[in-house]
Design an enzyme around this catalytic site. Structure first.
Site, PDB file in Angstrom:
ATOM      1  N   GLY A 122       0.818  -1.216   0.000  1.00 44.83           N
ATOM      2  CA  GLY A 122       0.000   0.000   0.000  1.00 44.83           C
ATOM      3  C   GLY A 122       0.842   1.252   0.000  1.00 44.83           C
ATOM      4  O   GLY A 122       1.117   1.823   1.065  1.00 44.83           O
ATOM      5  N   THR A 124       1.004   3.636  -3.357  1.00 42.94           N
ATOM      6  CA  THR A 124       0.447   4.633  -4.277  1.00 42.94           C
ATOM      7  C   THR A 124      -0.920   5.135  -3.797  1.00 42.94           C
ATOM      8  O   THR A 124      -1.760   4.360  -3.343  1.00 42.94           O
ATOM      9  CB  THR A 124       0.305   4.022  -5.694  1.00 42.94           C
ATOM     10  OG1 THR A 124       1.555   3.476  -6.074  1.00 42.94           O
ATOM     11  CG2 THR A 124      -0.115   5.077  -6.708  1.00 42.94           C
ATOM     12  N   THR A 130       3.199   9.277  -8.327  1.00 42.74           N
ATOM     13  CA  THR A 130       4.631   9.014  -8.264  1.00 42.74           C
ATOM     14  C   THR A 130       5.322   9.791  -7.147  1.00 42.74           C
ATOM     15  O   THR A 130       6.370   9.385  -6.656  1.00 42.74           O
ATOM     16  CB  THR A 130       5.253   9.414  -9.626  1.00 42.74           C
ATOM     17  OG1 THR A 130       4.585   8.668 -10.643  1.00 42.74           O
ATOM     18  CG2 THR A 130       6.716   9.120  -9.692  1.00 42.74           C
ATOM     19  N   GLU A 244      13.172  -5.353  -6.109  1.00 46.09           N
ATOM     20  CA  GLU A 244      11.910  -5.382  -6.863  1.00 46.09           C
ATOM     21  C   GLU A 244      12.153  -5.073  -8.341  1.00 46.09           C
ATOM     22  O   GLU A 244      11.661  -5.775  -9.224  1.00 46.09           O
ATOM     23  CB  GLU A 244      10.924  -4.369  -6.281  1.00 46.09           C
ATOM     24  CG  GLU A 244       9.579  -4.401  -6.974  1.00 46.09           C
ATOM     25  CD  GLU A 244       8.663  -3.273  -6.544  1.00 46.09           C
ATOM     26  OE1 GLU A 244       7.589  -3.552  -6.010  1.00 46.09           O
ATOM     27  OE2 GLU A 244       9.029  -2.085  -6.757  1.00 46.09           O
TER      28      GLU A 244
HETATM   29  C1  FAD Z   1      -1.950  -2.565 -12.609  1.00 45.87           C
HETATM   30  C2  FAD Z   1      -1.177  -1.741 -11.628  1.00 45.87           C
HETATM   31  C3  FAD Z   1      -0.714  -2.332 -10.463  1.00 45.87           C
HETATM   32  C4  FAD Z   1      -0.063  -1.581  -9.494  1.00 45.87           C
HETATM   33  N1  FAD Z   1       0.284  -2.144  -8.297  1.00 45.87           N
HETATM   34  C5  FAD Z   1       0.675  -1.352  -7.277  1.00 45.87           C
HETATM   35  C6  FAD Z   1       0.798  -1.865  -5.949  1.00 45.87           C
HETATM   36  O1  FAD Z   1       0.612  -3.059  -5.695  1.00 45.87           O
HETATM   37  N2  FAD Z   1       1.125  -1.010  -4.946  1.00 45.87           N
HETATM   38  C7  FAD Z   1       1.332   0.320  -5.166  1.00 45.87           C
HETATM   39  O2  FAD Z   1       1.621   1.037  -4.213  1.00 45.87           O
HETATM   40  N3  FAD Z   1       1.225   0.847  -6.419  1.00 45.87           N
HETATM   41  C8  FAD Z   1       0.903   0.046  -7.467  1.00 45.87           C
HETATM   42  N4  FAD Z   1       0.743   0.568  -8.730  1.00 45.87           N
HETATM   43  C9  FAD Z   1       0.952   1.990  -8.924  1.00 45.87           C
HETATM   44  C10 FAD Z   1       2.128   2.310  -9.819  1.00 45.87           C
HETATM   45  O3  FAD Z   1       3.322   2.160  -9.094  1.00 45.87           O
HETATM   46  C11 FAD Z   1       1.892   3.730 -10.335  1.00 45.87           C
HETATM   47  O4  FAD Z   1       0.792   3.681 -11.231  1.00 45.87           O
HETATM   48  C12 FAD Z   1       3.085   4.296 -11.011  1.00 45.87           C
HETATM   49  O5  FAD Z   1       4.122   4.457 -10.089  1.00 45.87           O
HETATM   50  C13 FAD Z   1       2.752   5.631 -11.644  1.00 45.87           C
HETATM   51  O6  FAD Z   1       2.045   6.445 -10.742  1.00 45.87           O
HETATM   52  P1  FAD Z   1       0.657   7.123 -11.169  1.00 45.87           P
HETATM   53  O7  FAD Z   1      -0.198   6.089 -11.780  1.00 45.87           O
HETATM   54  O8  FAD Z   1       0.094   7.876 -10.025  1.00 45.87           O
HETATM   55  O9  FAD Z   1       1.080   8.140 -12.297  1.00 45.87           O
HETATM   56  P2  FAD Z   1       1.461   9.653 -12.109  1.00 45.87           P
HETATM   57  O10 FAD Z   1       2.425   9.842 -11.014  1.00 45.87           O
HETATM   58  O11 FAD Z   1       0.205  10.453 -12.096  1.00 45.87           O
HETATM   59  O12 FAD Z   1       2.210   9.910 -13.481  1.00 45.87           O
HETATM   60  C14 FAD Z   1       1.517   9.915 -14.743  1.00 45.87           C
HETATM   61  C15 FAD Z   1       2.545   9.963 -15.857  1.00 45.87           C
HETATM   62  O13 FAD Z   1       3.351  11.150 -15.695  1.00 45.87           O
HETATM   63  C16 FAD Z   1       4.722  10.783 -15.634  1.00 45.87           C
HETATM   64  N5  FAD Z   1       5.428  11.662 -14.684  1.00 45.87           N
HETATM   65  C17 FAD Z   1       5.043  12.018 -13.422  1.00 45.87           C
HETATM   66  N6  FAD Z   1       5.971  12.795 -12.850  1.00 45.87           N
HETATM   67  C18 FAD Z   1       6.976  12.917 -13.760  1.00 45.87           C
HETATM   68  C19 FAD Z   1       8.238  13.581 -13.761  1.00 45.87           C
HETATM   69  N7  FAD Z   1       8.669  14.274 -12.701  1.00 45.87           N
HETATM   70  N8  FAD Z   1       9.008  13.501 -14.861  1.00 45.87           N
HETATM   71  C20 FAD Z   1       8.584  12.804 -15.956  1.00 45.87           C
HETATM   72  N9  FAD Z   1       7.410  12.145 -16.009  1.00 45.87           N
HETATM   73  C21 FAD Z   1       6.620  12.212 -14.927  1.00 45.87           C
HETATM   74  C22 FAD Z   1       4.752   9.330 -15.179  1.00 45.87           C
HETATM   75  O14 FAD Z   1       5.918   8.712 -15.632  1.00 45.87           O
HETATM   76  C23 FAD Z   1       3.492   8.763 -15.803  1.00 45.87           C
HETATM   77  O15 FAD Z   1       3.770   8.311 -17.103  1.00 45.87           O
HETATM   78  C24 FAD Z   1       0.166  -0.198  -9.734  1.00 45.87           C
HETATM   79  C25 FAD Z   1      -0.265   0.385 -10.937  1.00 45.87           C
HETATM   80  C26 FAD Z   1      -0.943  -0.363 -11.868  1.00 45.87           C
HETATM   81  C27 FAD Z   1      -1.436   0.307 -13.107  1.00 45.87           C
END
Ligand code: FAD
Length: 386
Positions: A122, A124, A130, A244
């Protein structure tokens, strides 16, 4: 090209045999209903493949990271989907490295046997994404309990896990000098919590991943479930990231291998204009390019594992391995769909399912952009971009 090149050839052969019991039809049916591969996960658990990194004194087999990488790679190369249970392999590392002796004795043997599933991570949140340190879930201390409030998103396998490793803010952001301080890792027993402040809501996604939203409403968790020291949780989470990244990279290498084998077989067999389509360079070259990318990524995974196992900082190699492997598996996937023409879109070939599954690794568990930021800043010394 496959597991025969590994130092763990025998283990990989056994994993292949196990995976043969879970053919494409099994995964297709689960994909249709977004079901969880319970039988597959049980078989891996019983065979001991999910506890390879747990030291022998706690009931695991105490193998190095490269063994876990070889197992996960083989699962993917066999057409199965290890994402249903890969967290059970590495998430216990946080307890192993930072948990108290009592916590280790209580949990690790049960995680090793599979009696307890530690599959939910837990971190995100919808609001922070991110930018992990901006997370808003709080764990407020009340006597010998924490009271947790907030929300997580994309918590994979939450419905199929007994424990969750939760990252929550225990000291408000404005009371700590650095935004990385004041966050803590807490082990939540989801069996006790369900219906008592914990609500889980599955998210339907483009592939079968059992990911969920998780809501905390005054959930009470014993303070003894704190892993390590209060306020140091972010560091503990970062600590586990190299392992990881390397393991997910190994899975991508496995996916790429599956796609390449499929592509090669079909390109040799499919006749159009009276000759095999693989005779056309337009078909052969993307497959060959994907293969070359795959082999480069494989070497980087090995180098990352070597450094990790030697106790050196594997940050650069682990991040680059994840980047290269995710790109390679995607290139192989793209070539595979193109090679199969219309049949690349037909469910029964499994290509479209694997294509959807491997696409995830450009985004999770860390997106390609964030890896490039890491390399730019921490390896090349360029200015921090965020
Ligand atoms: C199917 C699935 C399973 C997952 N499982 C888990 C889990 O078990 N536990 C958990 O905690 N999380 C999990 N995640 C979350 C995953 O780690 C995040 O989706 C990922 O880290 C991206 O975060 P976000 O979706 O909030 O995208 P955002 O942070 O909103 O980013 C959106 C886009 O903008 C880009 N971006 C953002 N900031 C920057 C920057 N500074 N420079 C350049 N580009 C940028 C990102 O690269 C991305 O392409 C999962 C996600 C998915 C889709």
């Amino acid at each position: 090209m496959n597991e025969k090149d590994h130092d763990y050839a025998e283990i990989c052969q056994e994993v292949r045999k196990l995976c043969a019991g879970f053919p494409g039809a099994y995964w297709r049916e689960l994909d249709r209903v977004r079901g969880y591969p319970t039988e597959f996960v049980s078989a891996l658990t019983q065979a001991g493949y999910l506890s390879v990194l747990i030291p022998e004194e706690y009931g695991g087999s105490g193998l190095p990271l490269s063994a876990a990488a070889a197992i996960l790679e083989t699962i993917q190369a066999a057409g199965c989907n290890g994402s249903a249970c890969h967290a059970q392999v590495y998430m216990m590392g946080t307890i192993l490295r930072h948990g108290s002796p009592e916590m280790k004795a209580q949990y690790l043997p049960q995680i090793a046997s599979g009696a307890l599933r530690l599959q939910a991570f837990g971190v995100t949140e919808p609001g922070s994404g991110t930018d992990t340190t901006a997370l808003r879930t709080t764990a407020r201390r009340e006597g010998d309990m924490f009271v947790v409030n907030g929300q997580k998103v994309w918590t994979s396998r939450a419905e199929h896990s007994d424990l969750m490793l939760l990252l929550a803010r225990t000291t408000p952001r404005d009371q700590v000098a650095k935004k990385t301080a004041g966050l803590s890792t807490i082990l939540v027993d989801m069996r006790e919590a369900a219906g008592h402040g914990l609500t889980i809501k599955p998210i339907r996604t483009m592939m079968n991943h059992n990911s969920c939203e998780v809501f905390f409403d005054n959930l009470r968790v014993p303070a003894k479930n704190l892993v390590g020291e209060e306020g140091h949780g972010f560091k503990y989470i970062l600590d586990g990231m190299n392992a990881e990244r390397l393991l997910i990279a190994a899975e991508c290498v496995g996916d790429g291998t599956w796609f390449t084998e499929k592509s090669v077989a079909y390109a040799k067999e499919r006749q159009v204009f009276g000759r095999p389509i693989g005779q056309n360079q337009g078909i052969a070259f993307p497959i060959a390019r994907g293969y070359a990318q795959l082999q480069a990524a494989r070497l980087m995974v090995r180098e990352g594992c070597r450094l990790y196992e030697a106790g050196e900082n594997a940050g650069e190699q682990a991040n680059m391995a994840k980047l290269l492997a995710a790109d390679a598996s995607w290139a192989c996937a793209e070539a595979c769909v193109q090679t199969h023409g219309g049949f690349g879109f037909a469910e029964e070939y499994d290509v479209e399912r694997k294509f959807r599954e491997t696409r995830l690794y450009q985004v999770a568990p860390i997106s390609t952009n964030l890896i490039l930021s890491y390399v730019a800043e921490h390896v090349l010394g360029l200015p921090r971009s965020y």
